[in-house]
Design a protein around this motif. Structure first.
Motif, mmCIF file in Angstrom:
data_model
loop_
_atom_site.group_PDB
_atom_site.id
_atom_site.type_symbol
_atom_site.label_atom_id
_atom_site.label_comp_id
_atom_site.label_asym_id
_atom_site.label_seq_id
_atom_site.Cartn_x
_atom_site.Cartn_y
_atom_site.Cartn_z
ATOM 1 N N ARG A 1 0.819 -1.221 0.000
ATOM 2 C CA ARG A 1 0.000 0.000 0.000
ATOM 3 C C ARG A 1 0.848 1.265 0.000
ATOM 4 N NH1 ARG A 1 -2.456 -4.304 1.682
ATOM 5 N NH2 ARG A 1 -4.734 -4.505 1.646
ATOM 6 N N GLY A 2 2.150 1.113 -0.213
ATOM 7 C CA GLY A 2 3.000 2.273 -0.436
ATOM 8 C C GLY A 2 3.832 2.740 0.727
ATOM 9 N N ALA A 3 3.735 2.083 1.882
ATOM 10 C CA ALA A 3 4.488 2.521 3.056
ATOM 11 C C ALA A 3 5.937 2.069 2.990
ATOM 12 C CB ALA A 3 3.835 1.984 4.330
ATOM 13 N N LYS A 4 6.801 2.814 3.651
ATOM 14 C CA LYS A 4 8.145 2.344 3.978
ATOM 15 C C LYS A 4 8.041 1.654 5.342
ATOM 16 C CE LYS A 4 9.908 4.561 0.415
ATOM 17 N NZ LYS A 4 10.798 5.711 0.598
ATOM 18 N N VAL A 5 8.780 0.574 5.531
ATOM 19 C CA VAL A 5 8.575 -0.255 6.718
ATOM 20 C C VAL A 5 9.899 -0.648 7.354
ATOM 21 C CG1 VAL A 5 7.541 -2.379 7.627
ATOM 22 C CG2 VAL A 5 6.440 -1.175 5.735
ATOM 23 N N VAL A 6 9.957 -0.524 8.670
ATOM 24 C CA VAL A 6 11.040 -1.077 9.480
ATOM 25 C C VAL A 6 10.500 -2.340 10.133
ATOM 26 C CG1 VAL A 6 12.548 -0.734 11.479
ATOM 27 C CG2 VAL A 6 12.071 1.175 9.928
ATOM 28 N N ILE A 7 11.227 -3.456 9.978
ATOM 29 C CA ILE A 7 10.833 -4.692 10.632
ATOM 30 C C ILE A 7 11.884 -5.082 11.655
ATOM 31 C CG2 ILE A 7 9.393 -5.566 8.765
ATOM 32 C CD1 ILE A 7 11.745 -7.317 7.846
ATOM 33 N N THR A 8 11.432 -5.670 12.762
ATOM 34 C CA THR A 8 12.352 -6.093 13.807
ATOM 35 C C THR A 8 12.133 -7.565 14.133
ATOM 36 O OG1 THR A 8 10.959 -5.713 15.774
ATOM 37 C CG2 THR A 8 12.092 -3.795 14.828
ATOM 38 N N ALA A 9 13.196 -8.207 14.619
ATOM 39 C CA ALA A 9 13.160 -9.584 15.107
ATOM 40 C C ALA A 9 14.543 -9.863 15.691
ATOM 41 C CB ALA A 9 12.816 -10.575 14.004
ATOM 42 N N ARG A 10 14.709 -11.016 16.303
ATOM 43 C CA ARG A 10 15.988 -11.327 16.941
ATOM 44 C C ARG A 10 17.078 -11.706 15.938
ATOM 45 N NH1 ARG A 10 16.296 -12.563 22.444
ATOM 46 N NH2 ARG A 10 14.340 -12.449 23.593
ATOM 47 N N SER A 11 16.749 -12.576 14.991
ATOM 48 C CA SER A 11 17.749 -13.138 14.080
ATOM 49 C C SER A 11 18.080 -12.164 12.966
ATOM 50 C CB SER A 11 17.240 -14.454 13.492
ATOM 51 O OG SER A 11 18.119 -14.927 12.500
ATOM 52 N N ARG B 1 17.172 -9.901 7.678
ATOM 53 C CA ARG B 1 17.638 -9.268 6.446
ATOM 54 C C ARG B 1 17.100 -9.987 5.206
ATOM 55 N NH1 ARG B 1 21.201 -5.312 7.216
ATOM 56 N NH2 ARG B 1 22.302 -5.192 9.207
ATOM 57 N N ALA B 2 16.979 -11.308 5.305
ATOM 58 C CA ALA B 2 16.409 -12.065 4.181
ATOM 59 C C ALA B 2 14.947 -11.679 3.971
ATOM 60 C CB ALA B 2 16.533 -13.564 4.455
ATOM 61 N N ALA B 3 14.220 -11.486 5.060
ATOM 62 C CA ALA B 3 12.826 -11.063 4.949
ATOM 63 C C ALA B 3 12.729 -9.670 4.328
ATOM 64 C CB ALA B 3 12.165 -11.071 6.325
ATOM 65 N N ALA B 4 13.632 -8.773 4.736
ATOM 66 C CA ALA B 4 13.644 -7.424 4.170
ATOM 67 C C ALA B 4 13.954 -7.461 2.680
ATOM 68 C CB ALA B 4 14.663 -6.560 4.905
ATOM 69 N N ALA B 5 14.879 -8.339 2.289
ATOM 70 C CA ALA B 5 15.223 -8.464 0.868
ATOM 71 C C ALA B 5 14.030 -8.979 0.072
ATOM 72 C CB ALA B 5 16.418 -9.405 0.711
ATOM 73 N N ARG C 1 12.428 -0.355 0.225
ATOM 74 C CA ARG C 1 11.272 0.088 1.000
ATOM 75 C C ARG C 1 11.264 -0.459 2.424
ATOM 76 N NH1 ARG C 1 7.984 2.686 -2.220
ATOM 77 N NH2 ARG C 1 6.487 2.861 -0.510
ATOM 78 N N VAL C 2 12.149 -1.399 2.724
ATOM 79 C CA VAL C 2 12.110 -2.079 4.018
ATOM 80 C C VAL C 2 13.497 -2.075 4.652
ATOM 81 C CG1 VAL C 2 11.596 -4.250 5.212
ATOM 82 C CG2 VAL C 2 10.215 -3.545 3.246
ATOM 83 N N LEU C 3 13.530 -1.740 5.936
ATOM 84 C CA LEU C 3 14.768 -1.709 6.704
ATOM 85 C C LEU C 3 14.669 -2.718 7.835
ATOM 86 C CD1 LEU C 3 17.514 -0.273 7.322
ATOM 87 C CD2 LEU C 3 16.212 1.256 8.836
ATOM 88 N N ALA C 4 15.681 -3.562 7.990
ATOM 89 C CA ALA C 4 15.721 -4.566 9.046
ATOM 90 C C ALA C 4 16.564 -4.054 10.212
ATOM 91 C CB ALA C 4 16.317 -5.867 8.512
ATOM 92 N N VAL C 5 16.005 -4.114 11.413
ATOM 93 C CA VAL C 5 16.737 -3.721 12.628
ATOM 94 C C VAL C 5 16.579 -4.851 13.642
ATOM 95 C CG1 VAL C 5 17.026 -2.018 14.447
ATOM 96 C CG2 VAL C 5 16.256 -1.290 12.179
#
Length: 249
Positions: free
Chosen positions: A29-39, A44-48, A54-58
């Motif tokens: 829907r057009g958002a930029k998204v930061v996703i978080t998790a332990r691993s 990073r694979a999920a962000a890719a 559009r997606v940043l992994a932290v």
């Protein structure tokens, strides 16, 4: 489709399952998204997969205040804002079938994971962006918050408290920040598959729509509540369960 163009969202536990479904819906829907998790590697694979433009992994521990501050700051630094927060992380530490037999340490850990971490994430987002600029929050609850089931006392209690937490925050943060929730029914994910396989007919037998939920079902509901189309909705927890709560059994 609801538009979230120009918005930045942070989704906790966004690597897999419902969290990944939510992140996918927001990106679509057009958002930029930061996703978080332990691993970090898996995150990073999920962000890719979602699109690194559009997606940043932290990566980090969801309950760690330093990680929370880092993720909020990363959203603002990388994308220029943090307009939307989704408290998706949750789960249960097994604590015994009945309250009188519950391991109190496990019970407390479940409350911390589902409720207290949601509070500290909201505090971090408020201090980092929402307090000055406004935005929207969605807390991921469960229909377990409305049912009393064996071995579900800690989880159900935590999610019921999260529902009231949503109402309380909605009053306290209005009008600048809207706060809503989604109470999910049984969604087929890698986490739930082991408990469902071989029992699909029994599980779906109490669901009027006769199917298990998919992460996309929850993602679409979250996207709507975060969007301007829900601009006059706050303090509400939307049940997304295929009608399961309509059955007493």
């Amino acid at each position: 489709m609801t538009s979230l163009k120009g918005k930045t969202a942070l989704v906790t536990g966004g690597r897999t399952g419902i969290g990944f479904g939510i992140a996918t819906a927001l990106v679509e829907r057009g958002a930029k998204v930061v996703i978080t998790a332990r691993s970090e590697d898996k995150l990073r694979a999920a962000a890719a997969e979602l699109g690194e433009d559009r997606v940043l992994a932290v990566a980090g521990d969801t309950a760690d205040p330093e990680h929370q501050r880092t993720a909020v700051a990363a959203a603002v630094d990388h994308f220029g804002s943090l307009d939307l927060l989704v408290n998706n992380v949750g789960g249960a530490v097994r604590s015994g079938r009945r309250l009188v037999e519950t391991d109190v340490t496990a019970y407390r850990s479940t409350i911390e994971l589902n409720l207290v971490s949601a509070l500290t994430w909201v505090q971090a987002a408020w201090r980092g962006w929402l307090g000055e600029h406004g935005g929207a929050v969605v807390n991921i609850s469960s229909i377990g918050s409305k049912l009393a089931v064996p071995d579900g006392s800690a989880y159900g209690t935590a999610k019921a408290a999260l529902n009231h937490f949503t109402r309380q925050l909605a009053v306290e943060l209005a009008p600048a920040v809207r706060v809503n929730g989604v109470a999910s029914g049984t969604v087929l994910t890698d986490f739930t598959r082991a408990n469902i396989e071989g029992r699909e007919d029994k599980v779906t037998g109490s669901i009027p729509l006769k199917r298990l939920g998919a992460p996309a079902d929850v993602g679409a509901a979250v996207a709507f509540l975060l969007s301007n189309e829900a601009s006059w909705i706050t303090g509400h927890t939307l049940v997304v369960d295929g009608g399961r709560l309509l059955h007493s059994r």
